[in-house]
Design a protein around this motif. Structure first.
Motif, PDB file in Angstrom:
ATOM      1  N   THR A 110      14.059 -26.526 -20.342  1.00  0.00           N
ATOM      2  CA  THR A 110      15.187 -26.990 -19.479  1.00  0.00           C
ATOM      3  C   THR A 110      16.302 -25.828 -19.432  1.00  0.00           C
ATOM      4  O   THR A 110      17.151 -25.816 -18.835  1.00  0.00           O
ATOM      5  CB  THR A 110      15.963 -28.291 -19.968  1.00  0.00           C
ATOM      6  OG1 THR A 110      16.247 -28.066 -21.359  1.00  0.00           O
ATOM      7  CG2 THR A 110      15.091 -29.278 -19.878  1.00  0.00           C
ATOM      8  N   LYS A 111      16.155 -24.970 -20.544  1.00  0.00           N
ATOM      9  CA  LYS A 111      17.159 -24.010 -20.757  1.00  0.00           C
ATOM     10  C   LYS A 111      18.389 -24.525 -21.006  1.00  0.00           C
ATOM     11  O   LYS A 111      19.497 -23.719 -20.857  1.00  0.00           O
ATOM     12  CB  LYS A 111      17.078 -23.076 -19.672  1.00  0.00           C
ATOM     13  CG  LYS A 111      15.710 -22.432 -19.171  1.00  0.00           C
ATOM     14  CD  LYS A 111      15.509 -21.298 -20.028  1.00  0.00           C
ATOM     15  CE  LYS A 111      14.100 -20.523 -19.742  1.00  0.00           C
ATOM     16  NZ  LYS A 111      12.938 -21.125 -20.466  1.00  0.00           N
ATOM     17  N   LYS A 112      18.511 -25.652 -21.404  1.00  0.00           N
ATOM     18  CA  LYS A 112      19.920 -26.056 -21.758  1.00  0.00           C
ATOM     19  C   LYS A 112      19.818 -27.167 -23.007  1.00  0.00           C
ATOM     20  O   LYS A 112      18.891 -27.647 -23.339  1.00  0.00           O
ATOM     21  CB  LYS A 112      20.594 -26.901 -20.595  1.00  0.00           C
ATOM     22  CG  LYS A 112      20.165 -28.188 -20.186  1.00  0.00           C
ATOM     23  CD  LYS A 112      20.830 -28.555 -18.975  1.00  0.00           C
ATOM     24  CE  LYS A 112      20.242 -30.059 -18.299  1.00  0.00           C
ATOM     25  NZ  LYS A 112      20.742 -31.124 -19.235  1.00  0.00           N
ATOM     26  N   PRO A 113      20.834 -27.501 -24.000  1.00  0.00           N
ATOM     27  CA  PRO A 113      20.901 -27.898 -24.981  1.00  0.00           C
ATOM     28  C   PRO A 113      20.595 -29.397 -24.773  1.00  0.00           C
ATOM     29  O   PRO A 113      20.873 -30.004 -23.721  1.00  0.00           O
ATOM     30  CB  PRO A 113      22.353 -27.710 -25.892  1.00  0.00           C
ATOM     31  CG  PRO A 113      22.995 -26.803 -24.993  1.00  0.00           C
ATOM     32  CD  PRO A 113      22.136 -26.554 -23.748  1.00  0.00           C
ATOM     33  N   MET A 114      19.784 -30.061 -25.826  1.00  0.00           N
ATOM     34  CA  MET A 114      19.786 -31.498 -25.685  1.00  0.00           C
ATOM     35  C   MET A 114      20.891 -32.205 -25.971  1.00  0.00           C
ATOM     36  O   MET A 114      21.619 -31.923 -26.981  1.00  0.00           O
ATOM     37  CB  MET A 114      18.443 -31.933 -26.473  1.00  0.00           C
ATOM     38  CG  MET A 114      18.073 -33.332 -26.506  1.00  0.00           C
ATOM     39  SD  MET A 114      17.539 -33.920 -25.142  1.00  0.00           S
ATOM     40  CE  MET A 114      15.870 -33.348 -24.927  1.00  0.00           C
ATOM     41  N   GLU A 115      21.263 -33.194 -25.129  1.00  0.00           N
ATOM     42  CA  GLU A 115      22.379 -34.111 -25.779  1.00  0.00           C
ATOM     43  C   GLU A 115      22.023 -34.914 -26.805  1.00  0.00           C
ATOM     44  O   GLU A 115      21.004 -35.722 -26.751  1.00  0.00           O
ATOM     45  CB  GLU A 115      22.770 -34.842 -24.479  1.00  0.00           C
ATOM     46  CG  GLU A 115      23.484 -34.280 -23.214  1.00  0.00           C
ATOM     47  CD  GLU A 115      24.073 -35.097 -22.249  1.00  0.00           C
ATOM     48  OE1 GLU A 115      23.961 -36.511 -22.400  1.00  0.00           O
ATOM     49  OE2 GLU A 115      24.817 -34.566 -21.305  1.00  0.00           O
ATOM     50  N   VAL A 116      22.918 -35.005 -27.760  1.00  0.00           N
ATOM     51  CA  VAL A 116      22.329 -35.842 -29.131  1.00  0.00           C
ATOM     52  C   VAL A 116      23.630 -36.691 -29.355  1.00  0.00           C
ATOM     53  O   VAL A 116      24.727 -36.275 -29.638  1.00  0.00           O
ATOM     54  CB  VAL A 116      22.120 -34.802 -30.289  1.00  0.00           C
ATOM     55  CG1 VAL A 116      21.820 -35.887 -31.483  1.00  0.00           C
ATOM     56  CG2 VAL A 116      21.165 -34.228 -29.845  1.00  0.00           C
TER      57      VAL A 116
END
Ligand SMILES: [Zn+2]
Ligand SMILES: [Zn+2]
Length: 271
Positions: A110-116
Motif C-alpha cells: 500500500t506504500k502507507k502506514p497501517m493504522e493501529v
C-alpha cells in the motif's frame, strides 16, 4: 487522533453488514502445544488445531484485524487476506502483538502506514518492542505504523463503529470491542458493572474460556457460561482455549444451548 463520535451519533449510525472470521481461537501457547502429547494436542480433528486468538471483522468496505499474534503471517496466508484497513489491539501480551512486524507485507504493497488502534498501555509496548518502526532513519522493509490512540470512547475505523469495553485480565486493563450486535472479549477474568452495560443488548458475544478449572487471569468455562447467562446474550462463542479444556468435539456436547466453542476458520455473518 482518531475520530471520536458522540453517543448520540452512535445511536443513529446505521451499521454495515459484517462478517467475522476466527483466525485463531487458542491460548498463548497455541494448540497443539509444543512437546505435548495429550489427547487434545494429538487429536486429528482440525478443530483442535488452534492458532493464537485473533479475528477479522469485515464490512463490504472495511477490513479490520483484532490482534496480531505470533501466528499472524500464517493466518493471513491461510485466509488469503490481501488487504487490511487497520489493526485493533486488545492488550500488549505477546500472544496478541508478536506478529506486528509482519504488517510490513501490507505496508509494502500500500506504500502507507497501517493504522493501529491501541490504548496508551498497548501503544507504549508497541513503541518499545517495535522501536525500529518509529526510528528517524528506518532500514528498508521496516513495518510502518500509524498509531491511533483510543480510550473507552467509541471510534470509527473505516465505516465500522467500534465501541471499546474495558475488561480486567487479573490487574491488567484489556480492551474488548463491540461491533454493532457483536461483542468480542478475549483475555479477561473480570468486567465492571458499568462496562457490562455496554455489552448488554449484543446478540452474539465471544468470551475467553481457558479451561474448566479456575485461572488467575482468564475466565474458566463455568465462569464464561455464567457470564453469558447473566448478560442474557442468545449466542456465544468461546475462545482463547487451552489444550487443558479438552477436545473440541467432547466439550461441544457439554455446552448449554446457544453456547459453542469457537474454532479456527469459523465465520459468522449478520446484518
Ligand atoms: Zn492472550
Ligand atoms: Zn493476555
Amino acid at each position: 487522533m482518531p475520530f471520536f463520535i458522540s453517543h448520540f451519533l452512535f445511536l443513529t449510525v446505521s451499521y454495515p453488514p459484517l462478517k467475522i472470521t476466527f483466525l485463531g481461537s487458542g491460548t498463548s501457547s497455541g494448540v497443539p502445544m509444543i512437546g505435548c502429547d495429550c489427547a487434545v494436542c494429538t487429536s486429528d480433528d482440525k478443530k483442535d488445531k488452534r492458532f493464537r486468538s485473533s479475528i477479522l471483522v469485515q464490512s463490504p468496505a472495511t477490513s479490520l484485524l483484532v490482534d496480531a499474534g505470533p501466528d499472524f503471517r500464517c493466518q493471513m496466508l491461510k485466509h488469503k487476506v490481501k488487504h487490511l484497513d487497520a489493526v485493533i489491539l486488545t492488550h500488549s501480551h505477546k500472544d496478541h502483538i508478536a506478529g506486528m512486524d509482519d504488517i510490513k507485507a501490507f505496508t509494502y504493497f500500500t506504500k502507507k502506514p497501517m493504522e493501529v488502534y491501541a490504548d496508551s498501555f498497548t501503544e507504549a509496548a508497541i513503541r518499545r518492542e517495535y522501536y525500529y518502526a518509529f526510528a528517524d532513519n528506518k532500514y528498508p522493509g521496516t513495518p510502518e505504523f500509524d498509531m491511533k490512540s483510543i480510550t473507552t470512547e467509541p471510534f470509527l475505523a473505516g465505516d465500522i463503529l467500534v465501541t471499546p469495553v474495558l475488561v480486567w485480565h487479573l490487574k491488567m486493563p484489556v480492551l474488548g470491542f463491540r461491533f454493532g450486535k457483536f461483542t468480542y472479549i478475549t483475555d479477561a477474568n473480570f468486567i465492571d458493572e458499568t462496562e457490562k452495560d455496554k455489552i448488554k443488548g449484543s446478540e452474539i458475544i465471544v468470551l475467553n474460556a481457558l479451561r474448566k478449572e479456575k485461572h488467575v487471569s482468564h475466565f474458566s468455562l463455568p465462569e464464561a457460561i455464567e457470564l453469558v447467562r447473566e448478560l442474557d446474550i442468545p449466542a456465544a462463542y468461546l475462545t482463547h482455549i487451552s489444550h487443558q479444556l479438552g477436545r473440541h468435539q467432547d466439550v461441544e456436547t457439554e455446552l448449554p444451548p446457544g453456547i459453542h466453542l469457537a474454532y479456527d476458520g469459523l465465520f459468522l455473518t449478520f446484518n
